[in-house]
Design a protein around this motif. Structure first.
Motif, mmCIF file in Angstrom:
data_model
loop_
_atom_site.group_PDB
_atom_site.id
_atom_site.type_symbol
_atom_site.label_atom_id
_atom_site.label_comp_id
_atom_site.label_asym_id
_atom_site.label_seq_id
_atom_site.Cartn_x
_atom_site.Cartn_y
_atom_site.Cartn_z
ATOM 1 N N GLY A 181 2.571 -68.108 43.057
ATOM 2 C CA GLY A 181 2.980 -68.041 44.334
ATOM 3 C C GLY A 181 3.340 -69.426 44.821
ATOM 4 N N TYR A 182 3.655 -69.545 45.982
ATOM 5 C CA TYR A 182 3.937 -70.886 46.614
ATOM 6 C C TYR A 182 2.696 -71.766 46.747
ATOM 7 C CZ TYR A 182 7.967 -68.181 48.690
ATOM 8 O OH TYR A 182 8.808 -67.271 48.801
ATOM 9 N N ASP A 183 2.881 -73.090 46.342
ATOM 10 C CA ASP A 183 1.960 -73.871 46.197
ATOM 11 C C ASP A 183 1.621 -74.554 47.645
ATOM 12 O OD1 ASP A 183 -0.491 -75.427 45.596
ATOM 13 O OD2 ASP A 183 0.781 -76.455 44.092
ATOM 14 N N ARG A 218 -5.795 -76.714 36.724
ATOM 15 C CA ARG A 218 -4.811 -77.564 36.314
ATOM 16 C C ARG A 218 -3.302 -76.923 36.476
ATOM 17 N NH1 ARG A 218 -7.005 -82.767 36.102
ATOM 18 N NH2 ARG A 218 -9.263 -82.322 36.259
ATOM 19 N N LYS A 219 -3.306 -75.424 36.135
ATOM 20 C CA LYS A 219 -2.363 -74.687 36.139
ATOM 21 C C LYS A 219 -2.575 -73.293 36.864
ATOM 22 C CE LYS A 219 -0.462 -75.792 31.448
ATOM 23 N NZ LYS A 219 -0.215 -75.560 30.365
ATOM 24 N N HIS A 235 0.294 -78.017 49.319
ATOM 25 C CA HIS A 235 1.214 -79.155 49.635
ATOM 26 C C HIS A 235 1.639 -79.133 51.095
ATOM 27 C CE1 HIS A 235 1.090 -80.860 45.710
ATOM 28 N NE2 HIS A 235 1.121 -79.907 45.226
ATOM 29 N N GLY A 285 8.178 -73.703 41.836
ATOM 30 C CA GLY A 285 7.384 -72.470 41.713
ATOM 31 C C GLY A 285 7.973 -71.559 42.589
ATOM 32 N N ASN A 290 0.321 -70.607 38.322
ATOM 33 C CA ASN A 290 1.823 -70.144 38.834
ATOM 34 C C ASN A 290 1.727 -68.946 39.655
ATOM 35 O OD1 ASN A 290 3.093 -72.724 38.768
ATOM 36 N ND2 ASN A 290 3.883 -72.106 36.770
ATOM 37 N N ASN A 294 2.304 -80.627 35.365
ATOM 38 C CA ASN A 294 3.378 -79.841 35.219
ATOM 39 C C ASN A 294 4.700 -80.314 35.508
ATOM 40 O OD1 ASN A 294 1.681 -77.205 34.517
ATOM 41 N ND2 ASN A 294 0.389 -78.229 36.163
ATOM 42 N N ASP A 321 -1.361 -86.245 44.665
ATOM 43 C CA ASP A 321 -1.512 -85.840 42.988
ATOM 44 C C ASP A 321 -2.797 -85.935 42.686
ATOM 45 O OD1 ASP A 321 1.348 -86.371 42.733
ATOM 46 O OD2 ASP A 321 0.877 -88.283 43.509
ATOM 47 N N THR A 347 10.215 -72.299 38.250
ATOM 48 C CA THR A 347 8.890 -71.782 37.679
ATOM 49 C C THR A 347 7.773 -72.509 37.286
ATOM 50 O OG1 THR A 347 9.851 -72.075 35.639
ATOM 51 C CG2 THR A 347 10.352 -69.976 36.528
ATOM 52 N N ASN A 348 8.156 -73.923 37.836
ATOM 53 C CA ASN A 348 6.942 -74.798 37.725
ATOM 54 C C ASN A 348 6.122 -74.911 36.131
ATOM 55 O OD1 ASN A 348 5.158 -76.977 37.993
ATOM 56 N ND2 ASN A 348 3.505 -75.654 38.896
ATOM 57 N N ALA A 349 7.309 -74.993 35.189
ATOM 58 C CA ALA A 349 6.974 -74.780 33.710
ATOM 59 C C ALA A 349 5.926 -75.814 33.591
ATOM 60 C CB ALA A 349 8.138 -74.923 32.961
ATOM 61 N N GLY A 350 4.854 -75.331 32.456
ATOM 62 C CA GLY A 350 3.686 -76.299 31.840
ATOM 63 C C GLY A 350 4.111 -76.895 30.475
ATOM 64 N N HIS A 366 7.805 -78.971 47.595
ATOM 65 C CA HIS A 366 6.748 -78.075 46.775
ATOM 66 C C HIS A 366 6.856 -76.688 47.022
ATOM 67 C CE1 HIS A 366 4.415 -81.512 44.698
ATOM 68 N NE2 HIS A 366 4.726 -81.977 45.836
ATOM 69 N N ARG A 399 6.057 -79.634 38.447
ATOM 70 C CA ARG A 399 5.845 -80.208 39.805
ATOM 71 C C ARG A 399 5.512 -81.538 39.957
ATOM 72 N NH1 ARG A 399 4.694 -77.162 44.112
ATOM 73 N NH2 ARG A 399 4.131 -75.406 42.455
ATOM 74 N N ASP A 400 4.575 -82.022 39.060
ATOM 75 C CA ASP A 400 4.177 -83.454 39.066
ATOM 76 C C ASP A 400 5.365 -84.507 38.820
ATOM 77 O OD1 ASP A 400 1.419 -82.976 39.711
ATOM 78 O OD2 ASP A 400 1.678 -81.690 37.858
#
Lengths: 474, 474
Positions: free
Chosen positions: A196-198, A191-192, A201, B205, A194, B166, A169, B154-157, B201, B168-169
């Motif tokens: 593609g794949y993150d 902090r943001k 992790h 997203g 989006n 986000n 985190d 979509t890992n919205a914010g 993860h 994700r968290d």
């Protein structure tokens, strides 16, 4: 410089090329190799043809390229403080230490972020943040020697997870040398994002099996201005769950740590650690060390006193001391931190680092205690840890009357019943310490086959030659 | 029911089998299909052989198995509120709606967690948390209709990311139907679990390209007891960066939202939104809407007043109003929320949802403004958004004297110079909205090849037949 039985010695051409890439200072020889090959508990003696310590990301990339070309495997290593053997090579891998990548690259207080090399120690990263008036909140026992790259690769936790999360985190971006020797610059400080794949992790908690973390962009926080530390006496883990929830609600999420300790655990501390004493006179079956922190001064004490009074009235709390000084708070923490040392003289141990949903911890403890008593009557259960995260260090000590050999003979049974208990609550059999070699077979046996299949597919996709830390995790 | 030019019609045997698996109620026919095939902006008209809405996770799994067996592709859809076309099928995919999976399965206030179906709306999830005395903090404009599964994919914010992160968290665990039809139960509610790659993860997203999220375990928080909302007048984005940092430090991280709006942005609101007025008399070149929240009552007001006084003295702030009531706070928020509507009557727009490290936002704005003026003189820049996360909605409006056609002709140039500016600050060209079809080519062009290669390798590994939302993201 022995090789493991199942593989040929590394081609000397590869070793020569690596030596040329990193220079004489980059190859560690003779007795200097020992600290890299022996881990803390002495359980997994290491063996390798070469200990290499590149001085830059580019040198890491060159070494990995050479290894990729020659089919030579690599075990990356940070501060060598891991507890599951993930950082140890077993003959066919070279050992690649990140210790010379030790620069704090940039601290940006306005962004509440910093970028550091993988080989920076956790303590040095904390210091760099402090000097910029910021907090890097991760804190673990080994922080003086563990390195950021290892902390990332094992997704370390520690005593502040409740408030700030695990290492996962706290990472904004990563720089990674990939298995083919390419450098992936994923060092974004956003902090943001989006797009593609993150992928970061996968490397966080990836135990070096997908690539070598060489740098990281980390989140920073405002420094707390005030702390309040209490030592509480409780009837039971159930009372702890209720007290934790009350404390979170009443303080608006200001609980930074909530460490639970059983009477048996504290009794060993008072027995084996000089100058230790119970702040509440050894009267309570369970104790909790609770720390609150706040960014504002002068508000915590009143909130804490009032919630403790309410908890007393509700029967969730039997007694509590509020630390009146930093020294007193430190003395509470010393009780918590000396638990592993206090266990040491007590003979054989089965050590488990498990987690469950917080509200299920009491039921897990009841189930596990009963099951262990059946397979090893008289075993002493030392249960303590990060109750706030549902993470219990559940250690089983040899019964005083049992021989070490007999105890060894029931270790597998103990492990089985503890894991079975944790499975009943959808818990984790490795909350903090990771998999490495210690828990690899357990994971393979206990995870859903679909999940193991996905893990293997990801491993094959990103490390098709299987050269990154083979034999670890999966 | 047309098919796209490049693919054969789906085998009727597959469609019959799906119909049998979900029953008549599970297939949406005739004019009822329209709401699934048309998204908000009308940019990507959808086309599909079948709109299917399974009633359970098992039915989703059965549909996916049938598709896998027949090589039939699937576009999963939540509330159809996405802004990049990710939820729209283009002929060869069936559309699988999650709307009938709409149960809150479990809320556990003691664990600060809940488990919900993917089709639960964000607003319903917030309500369920509230009823249990907890907060689910994610908040976005579409919360009444968007669904948790889409919010995850979509890992919205939204407006509370600064404090709570986000989506994700906020996810503890996921249940996913994998491309082969298997159900992966990853619904763990653990705060710590280091037993292998953290696969969730990839799906967060992942825009439905790796599997279909059917359920999620979510983090809850204590409800804040007090909020303080201010509307501030500022000289510049640089002043905003300094004020944000001061506010974070002085309040101990209690800043929940920090929304920046340029004068040009607010001017459109006052022009086009009835009954809107500037709390500070339209005097300041930039304004910020700042919200603080606290779990304790009676502490915020004083802290905020004192930090505002310090910021005034330091020249970071020119004026500010503190909302004296919830109604006044709501009137500030209304200014922020009506910006998109205020732009609507103003002609052609190039819309960008970008992010940079917070401290780099002012430099990005200067660079982008200058570059846009060069390629489209007289263009009106509407810059606003989540300054606290470095996330700026940077919209370029047609110059009043330019025809829509001429403006269309320079759109590509505008996009190029805005993206070039964001690249200079290691920013993101899609901070919140994702990739979908809208940004797919941009991502492919602008990401490091090593990263694109990893994304494709992961996609091939987990969805080897390429049946999950093809043509989206990568």
């Amino acid at each position: 410089m022995a090789d493991s039985a199942h593989s040929a010695p590394p081609p000397s051409a590869a070793l020569d090329a690596i030596r040329a890439a990193v220079g004489e200072k980059g190859v560690i020889e003779g007795s200097d190799r020992a600290p890299f090959l022996h881990e803390l508990r002495g359980r997994w003696p290491g063996e390798t043809a070469m200990v290499v310590a590149p001085a830059s990301v580019e040198e890491v990339a060159r070494v990995v390229s050479i290894c990729a070309a020659h089919g030579l495997a690599i075990t990356p290593q940070g501060g060598n403080t891991g507890l599951v053997g993930g950082q140890i090579p077993f003959g066919r891998e070279i050992l690649l230490s990140l210790k010379r990548l030790n620069k704090v690259r940039d601290v940006s207080p306005l962004d509440y972020s910093m970028i550091v090399d993988a080989g920076v120690t956790l303590a040095a990263a904390q210091d760099a943040a402090r000097e910029a008036g910021r907090l890097f909140p991760l804190s673990i026992g080994s922080e003086g020697s563990c390195q950021i790259g290892g902390v990332i690769s094992t997704n370390a936790g520690g005593v502040n997870v409740l408030r700030y999360g695990n290492m996962r985190d706290l990472v904004l971006g990563l720089e990674v040398v990939l298995p083919n020797g390419e450098i992936w610059n994923g060092l974004k400080r956003l902090r943001k994002d989006n797009t593609g794949y993150d992928l970061k992790h996968l490397f966080i908690g990836g135990e070096g099996t997908l690539g070598i973390v060489t740098g990281a962009a980390l989140k920073l926080y405002p420094r707390p201005r005030e702390k309040t530390t209490i030592f509480a006496g409780l009837k039971s883990p159930d009372a702890a769950v209720a007290l934790l929830s009350r404390a979170q609600t009443a303080s608006g999420g200001a609980v930074t740590s909530f460490e639970l300790m059983s009477r048996a655990t504290l009794a060993l501390v008072y027995k084996n650690i000089p100058d230790s004493r119970d702040p509440l006179g050894e009267k309570h079956p369970w104790c909790a060390l609770i720390e609150f922190s706040s960014g504002r001064e002068g508000v915590l004490r009143e909130v804490v006193e009032s919630l403790l009074a309410d908890a007393l009235e509700a029967g969730e709390l039997d007694d509590a001391v509020i630390a009146e000084s930093e020294a007193q708070a430190a003395s509470f923490w010393r009780l918590r931190h000396t638990i592993p040392a206090a266990m040491f003289p007590e003979g054989g141990q089965g050590k488990f680092d498990v987690s469950a949903p917080v509200a299920s911890v009491p039921a897990f403890l009841r189930d596990a205690d009963a099951a262990v008593e059946l397979v090893c009557p008289g075993a002493r259960i030392i249960a303590f840890g990060h109750m706030g995260d549902g993470n219990i260090h559940y250690d089983v000590l040899q019964p005083p009357t049992m021989t070490k050999e007999t105890f060894q003979g029931v270790q597998d049974d103990i492990e089985r019943v503890v894991y079975d208990a944790i499975d009943r609550y959808q818990g984790s059999i490795s909350a903090e310490h990771g998999v490495g070699v210690a828990r690899r077979d357990d994971i393979a046996r206990r995870k859903q086959p679909a999940e193991i299949a996905m893990m293997r597919a990801v491993k094959r996709a990103l490390d098709p030659k299987g050269l990154m830390n083979p034999g670890k995790m999966l």
